[in-house]
Design an enzyme around this catalytic site. Structure first.
Site, PDB file in Angstrom:
ATOM      1  N   CYS A   1     -49.386  73.962 -65.294  1.00 44.66           N
ATOM      2  CA  CYS A   1     -50.576  73.403 -65.936  1.00 44.66           C
ATOM      3  C   CYS A   1     -50.735  74.119 -67.278  1.00 44.66           C
ATOM      4  CB  CYS A   1     -51.823  73.499 -65.065  1.00 44.66           C
ATOM      5  SG  CYS A   1     -52.441  75.138 -64.744  1.00 44.66           S
TER       6      CYS A   1
ATOM      7  N   CYS B   1     -43.570  70.135 -70.785  1.00 47.73           N
ATOM      8  CA  CYS B   1     -42.617  70.613 -69.791  1.00 47.73           C
ATOM      9  C   CYS B   1     -41.222  70.098 -70.127  1.00 47.73           C
ATOM     10  CB  CYS B   1     -43.032  70.132 -68.405  1.00 47.73           C
ATOM     11  SG  CYS B   1     -42.098  70.910 -67.095  1.00 47.73           S
TER      12      CYS B   1
ATOM     13  N   CYS C   1     -50.364  68.995 -68.071  1.00 48.52           N
ATOM     14  CA  CYS C   1     -49.792  69.717 -69.213  1.00 48.52           C
ATOM     15  C   CYS C   1     -49.094  68.777 -70.192  1.00 48.52           C
ATOM     16  CB  CYS C   1     -48.857  70.828 -68.762  1.00 48.52           C
ATOM     17  SG  CYS C   1     -47.405  70.285 -67.881  1.00 48.52           S
TER      18      CYS C   1
END
Length: 151
Positions: free
Chosen positions: A25, A103, A99
């Site tokens: 996150c 990533c 997020c």
């Protein structure tokens, strides 16, 4: 002339393999910390657990620490960690929680996006339902991984 057939390769059964899961996150101070704590609590050493954030906070959210303490899980010593490419590469399952696109993506990984309310700035009464939803999802993840939940 026919060559002899090579012996079959031994592939370990699923029960002998140890899956690895990374929870991500933004601040690694709430949702991902709770998910990692639940997975560690329920799976013990049968699953390798990591958590990280794209912009880690200074400390874990105190309401999150308190909410987990209520169910017998102590994360008071945990600290937010920065998301690294290595953490993603060494994980079988990467679970993101708000997020966005920060990533790194690697083919062959299993990616899940859990849409969960952010506990940042919320009191314990607002964090409890998030904690309970995360427990529910982690139990489902364990079933998908073929790992029996303890506790």
């Amino acid at each position: 002339m026919r060559l002899p057939r090579p012996p079959p390769r031994k592939v370990p059964p699923v029960s002998e393999s140890k899956p690895s899961v990374l929870f991500v996150c933004v601040h690694n101070a709430g949702r991902s910390q709770m998910a990692a704590a639940w997975l560690t609590h329920l799976a013990g050493d049968r699953v390798e657990v990591r958590s990280a954030g794209s912009a880690p906070a200074e400390a874990v959210n105190s309401a999150v620490v308190e909410a987990l303490r209520e169910v017998g899980i102590d994360i008071s010593a945990e600290t937010p960690k920065v998301l690294t490419v290595e953490a993603v590469q060494s994980s079988d399952v990467v679970i993101t929680m708000g997020c966005g696109d920060v990533c790194p993506y690697f083919p062959g990984k299993r990616y899940l996006d859990w849409k969960l309310e952010d506990p940042a700035g919320q009191g314990i009464d607002a964090v409890r339902p998030i904690r309970d939803e995360i427990e529910h999802r982690v139990r489902g993840l364990l079933a998908d991984l073929g790992v029996e939940a303890g506790a």
